[in-house]
Design an enzyme around this catalytic site. Structure first.
Site, PDB file in Angstrom:
ATOM      1  N   GLY A 225       0.888  -0.965  -0.073  1.00 38.11           N
ATOM      2  CA  GLY A 225      -0.037   0.055   0.285  1.00 38.11           C
ATOM      3  C   GLY A 225       0.886   1.258  -0.046  1.00 38.11           C
ATOM      4  O   GLY A 225       0.578   2.220  -0.561  1.00 38.11           O
TER       5      GLY A 225
ATOM      6  N   CYS B  34       3.875   5.537  22.622  1.00 37.76           N
ATOM      7  CA  CYS B  34       4.913   4.534  23.155  1.00 37.76           C
ATOM      8  C   CYS B  34       4.995   3.320  22.293  1.00 37.76           C
ATOM      9  O   CYS B  34       6.004   2.722  22.370  1.00 37.76           O
ATOM     10  CB  CYS B  34       4.594   4.478  24.598  1.00 37.76           C
ATOM     11  SG  CYS B  34       4.167   5.984  25.350  1.00 37.76           S
TER      12      CYS B  34
HETATM   13  C1  LIG Z   1      -4.979   3.459   5.267  1.00 40.03           C
HETATM   14  C2  LIG Z   1      -3.580   2.796   5.165  1.00 40.03           C
HETATM   15  N1  LIG Z   1      -2.717   3.346   3.876  1.00 40.03           N
HETATM   16  C3  LIG Z   1      -1.705   2.766   3.728  1.00 40.03           C
HETATM   17  C4  LIG Z   1      -1.219   1.535   4.358  1.00 40.03           C
HETATM   18  C5  LIG Z   1       0.043   1.251   4.106  1.00 40.03           C
HETATM   19  O1  LIG Z   1       0.048  -0.137   3.548  1.00 40.03           O
HETATM   20  P1  LIG Z   1       1.311  -1.158   3.450  1.00 40.03           P
HETATM   21  O2  LIG Z   1       1.590  -1.671   4.921  1.00 40.03           O
HETATM   22  O3  LIG Z   1       0.902  -2.266   2.571  1.00 40.03           O
HETATM   23  O4  LIG Z   1       2.346  -0.423   2.828  1.00 40.03           O
HETATM   24  C6  LIG Z   1      -2.083   0.976   5.500  1.00 40.03           C
HETATM   25  C7  LIG Z   1      -1.532  -0.033   6.383  1.00 40.03           C
HETATM   26  O5  LIG Z   1      -0.535  -0.122   7.158  1.00 40.03           O
HETATM   27  C8  LIG Z   1      -3.192   1.643   5.860  1.00 40.03           C
HETATM   28  O6  LIG Z   1      -3.979   1.329   6.891  1.00 40.03           O
HETATM   29  S1  FES Z   2       7.668   5.499  26.009  1.00 39.99           S
HETATM   30 FE1  FES Z   2       5.839   6.909  26.425  1.00 39.99          FE
HETATM   31  S2  FES Z   2       5.164   6.048  28.183  1.00 39.99           S
HETATM   32 FE2  FES Z   2       7.052   4.875  27.967  1.00 39.99          FE
END
Ligand SMILES: Cc1ncc(COP(=O)(O)O)c(C=O)c1O
Ligand code: FES
Ligand SMILES: Cc1ncc(COP(=O)(O)O)c(C=O)c1O
Ligand code: FES
Lengths: 388, 122, 388
Positions: free
Chosen positions: C71, C327
């Site tokens: 993606g 985090c």
């Molecule tokens: C809305 C959206 N766009 C793009 C991506 C990227 O896709 P990919 O991980 O296949 O590069 C993701 C997922 O991580 C997504 O949720």
């Molecule tokens: S790294 Fe953000 S609370 Fe620990």
């Protein structure tokens, strides 16, 4: 029907050990390595193990390995990423006329965007002149990109010497090692390269995965923007099974490449000598010294015959090879590599590449040596260029 | 990602809570970085008799809070003041690099609590 | 130990039918589809079949489908490829503050290279104001990029209306449909989109493959330079097994999405209502009307608790979810989506996303509803922000 696959520079079959290692990562260990839960943790270790396996083959640290989707992406990333990151230092790139399109077309694209590119010529054997290379370096030069081994002829370039020159002039050095990996030893320290690209499907890993070696401290602009994967160097969810497969293939390459070298070299030499001694009017393309070529690659022109028709006749006998003919690729020009070597246009159109893997056998070579001469003869008799 | 010790302190944190009439209280962090740590002290004769904590934060934040309370109990104020965030992380067999700066504040919270005690008792 | 996977917006397991369809393409049918011989011919048909399967799901012609590696690559290609191809027409791009980093970081990169980008705000429910969008269009605007569905909240954007507006103003329209595909109907004709991106691993195909819908006649600069694959639109050897898998997954999505919609919607609604009615101090993130969200996504903030620690406790009970906490991602800022919605900083840090697939069950929802309240209570008792 016999099936003799002699097109391993185009792609290889996935090795059984590689596929086996990959299988659990499609359905059982399917997590996203960026996730904190069990499904993610299960796979993040696998990615790091694969990174270590790639690093060992290249003799680098695993932190210097970035996973990408193919060799082409690696080359685009290496060249465009350098061009943008170092633009303030200069706009000149040096490469060769015989690179893979992933390098050449990327350089041509950069030329349209204000960069200047020197395409070094090669001699009739397909070799570079290192004095030319050194002379081309100017204070604007930010990158030298020379492939480790040529995909069509198998020619090996003097990477260690080029690394020396690049280092001496403080110019970054990238090498497309897609064809060299697993066939000859590749050591990024000895070669003094800063960037190196490899592709899984040329070494028994699956299609859709590759790696970029990025020497520590090498400043790059990202090519794939997005998430923070690969320490912010390459966005996109990790191709976990592909990466696991690439790791295993690199490990197998490291363990077997010496043995495989000797084996495929023997088969290749036998085919080479057999063809040159039994078929008239053939020309070897590439360096005449077989030590200066990949051990698995043989490129010969069968004069008076167009390459595609040869391939089709071979195919009817189950023999899979490839050609530098324009007509096989759908473009109009014959191989740019043959052209760069100054090969006569008819000979360029009639070139055929046989590329071995350790799966090939001596019987297959015997079979080809038996089947080939009558095919060549038959096609020559159809050719208006041929006079007996 | 986390060591076994971190997971142990995170899933069974020691000394959670507040001390009713604490004679030193320290707080560090803020919500915008995701970490808030509060340390409560009971000091007698210059010795830390009891410590409790409350923490809003990730696994590392909770584990470092728990660990610092274990390390501090029974120490003199001088000994506790030389306890570093680094030492807390080491006692947990290390933290992931990304967490070293953000969540490793427990010793700071302890020092704040000691300073609070010293300010009230000088 | 129970394993309950509720992180299907991060990645999904490969469907059994998908893996089965892929398997022959690793070792038996391993050829390069660009080759003319038997090994190449065996697989080129498989690529075209997969292209047809993707096209049917999207209601487009197969010639409009370009295979990519993920993606993120699709988004980079769509946006950078448009920016370069249409630069002579203008330098303005409109997108939203809640896009995936693959869009946002690409836009930020373009801003450093002379483009101007309008990031449309969202309201507290995460929705866009279409009047804002229309008002942002200038004669310099070359691209509108709005995601079909948001990955964190599941919010569905009014793509058909945006398509109308874009068409009326003759501005090219790209949508990142990575989260929408297979969950809600996606029709590129009805939506009037010019570019649409999907990713295999979110719909039961493997990681490492995706597709870009490129409306016929849409002029693009290449993103991946090199060989002539994909009608010269994307270089790199085809990831044959991945592409075959993507095709099958798209076909399964087309056949099952209506049924799956109702099924996951029922599970999600049950979890949503269960949490909202039994756990105090929780806040739903995203649109309150569940019809305006993906049927599989629930995002809630558990006030006073930091998200990562919640996820870790869930994980100890075998429940895999994800969070918008800074985090977990190693960055310092909490989710940009929560921030854009104006969610209070503590609530942003305490958001958790549950995302279902058709593999989840009602028993799993019951289990979570039983396990969750004591975990929340325990963590709240550790929190300095919580007052009983
Ligand atoms: C809305 C959206 N766009 C793009 C991506 C990227 O896709 P990919 O991980 O296949 O590069 C993701 C997922 O991580 C997504 O949720
Ligand atoms: S790294 Fe953000 S609370 Fe620990
Ligand atoms: C020398 C060389 N470089 C780059 C590539 C591109 O690799 P990929 O097909 O993995 O993109 C190839 C193979 O096609 C090659 O032979
Ligand atoms: S000979 Fe037929 S296309 Fe060139």
């Amino acid at each position: 029907m016999k099936q003799i696959y002699l097109d391993n520079n185009a792609t290889t079959t996935v090795k059984p050990e590689v596929l086996e290692a990959m299988l659990p990562y499609f359905r059982e260990q399917f997590g996203n390595p960026s996730s904190v839960h069990w499904a993610g943790r299960m796979v993040s270790g696998a990615i790091e193990k694969a990174r270590e396996q790639v690093a060992q083959l290249l003799n680098c640290s695993s932190a210097e390995v970035v996973f990408v989707s193919c060799g082409s992406e690696g080359d685009n990333f290496a060249i465009k990423g350098t061009a943008e990151a170092l633009r303030h230092k200069g706009n000149h790139i040096i490469t060769t006329t015989v690179e893979h399109p992933a390098v050449l077309e990327t350089c041509e694209y950069l030329e349209k965007n204000g960069f200047e590119v020197t395409y070094l010529p090669v001699d009739k054997d397909g070799m570079l002149d290192l004095a030319d290379l050194e002379a081309a370096i100017s204070d604007q030069t930010i990158l030298i990109s020379v492939m480790w081994a040529n995909n069509e002829t198998g020619n090996l370039f003097p990477i260690n010497e080029i690394g020396e020159i690049a280092r001496r002039h403080k110019v970054r050095f990238h090498t497309d090692a897609v064809q060299a990996i697993g066939k000859v030893p590749v050591d990024v320290q000895a070669a003094k390269v800063d960037l190196l690209v490899l592709s899984g499907h040329k070494i028994g890993a699956p299609k859709g995965v590759g790696a970029l070696y990025l020497r520590r401290g090498t400043r790059m602009t990202r090519f794939m923007h997005g998430g923070h994967q690969e320490r912010n160097r390459r966005a996109g969810t990790h191709n976990v099974p592909g990466i696991v497969g690439l790791g295993v293939a690199c490990e197998l390459a490291r363990l077997n490449q010496e043995k495989d070298y000797a084996y495929v070299r023997r088969l290749r030499d036998k085919l080479e000598q057999g063809i040159l001694s039994t078929v008239p009017d053939v020309k070897l393309n590439g360096h005449p010294n077989p030590d200066l070529r990949l051990p698995n690659t043989l490129n010969v022109s069968f004069n008076f015959i167009e390459g595609e028709s040869l391939l089709l006749f071979f195919d009817m006998k189950g023999i899979a090879a490839s050609s530098g003919s324009a007509c096989t690729s759908g473009s109009l020009e014959p191989s740019h590599v043959m052209k760069a070597m100054g090969v006569d246009i008819v000979l360029a159109h009639s070139s055929v590449r046989f590329s071995f893997s350790a799966d090939n056998t001596e019987e297959e070579v015997d079979y080809i040596l038996a089947e080939l001469p009558p095919i060549v003869q038959r096609l020559r008799e159809m050719s208006p260029l041929y006079q007996r | 990602m986390y060591t076994e010790k971190v997971m142990d302190h995170f899933s069974n944190p020691r000394n959670v809570g507040e001390i009713e009439n604490a004679n030193g209280v320290g707080e560090v962090g803020n919500a915008s970085c995701g970490d808030i740590m509060k340390i409560f002290l009971k000091v007698e004769d210059n010795i830390i008799k009891d410590v409790k904590f409350k923490t809003f934060g990730c696994g590392a934040a909770i584990a470092t809070s728990s660990m610092v309370t274990e390390l501090a109990i029974g120490k003199t104020l001088e000994e506790a003041l030389v306890l570093t965030n680094q030492a807390v992380a080491e006692a947990l067999d290390g933290l992931p690099p990304a967490k070293m700066h953000c969540s490793n504040l427990a010793a700071d919270a302890l020092h704040e609590a000691i300073k609070d005690y010293q300010a009230k008792n000088s």
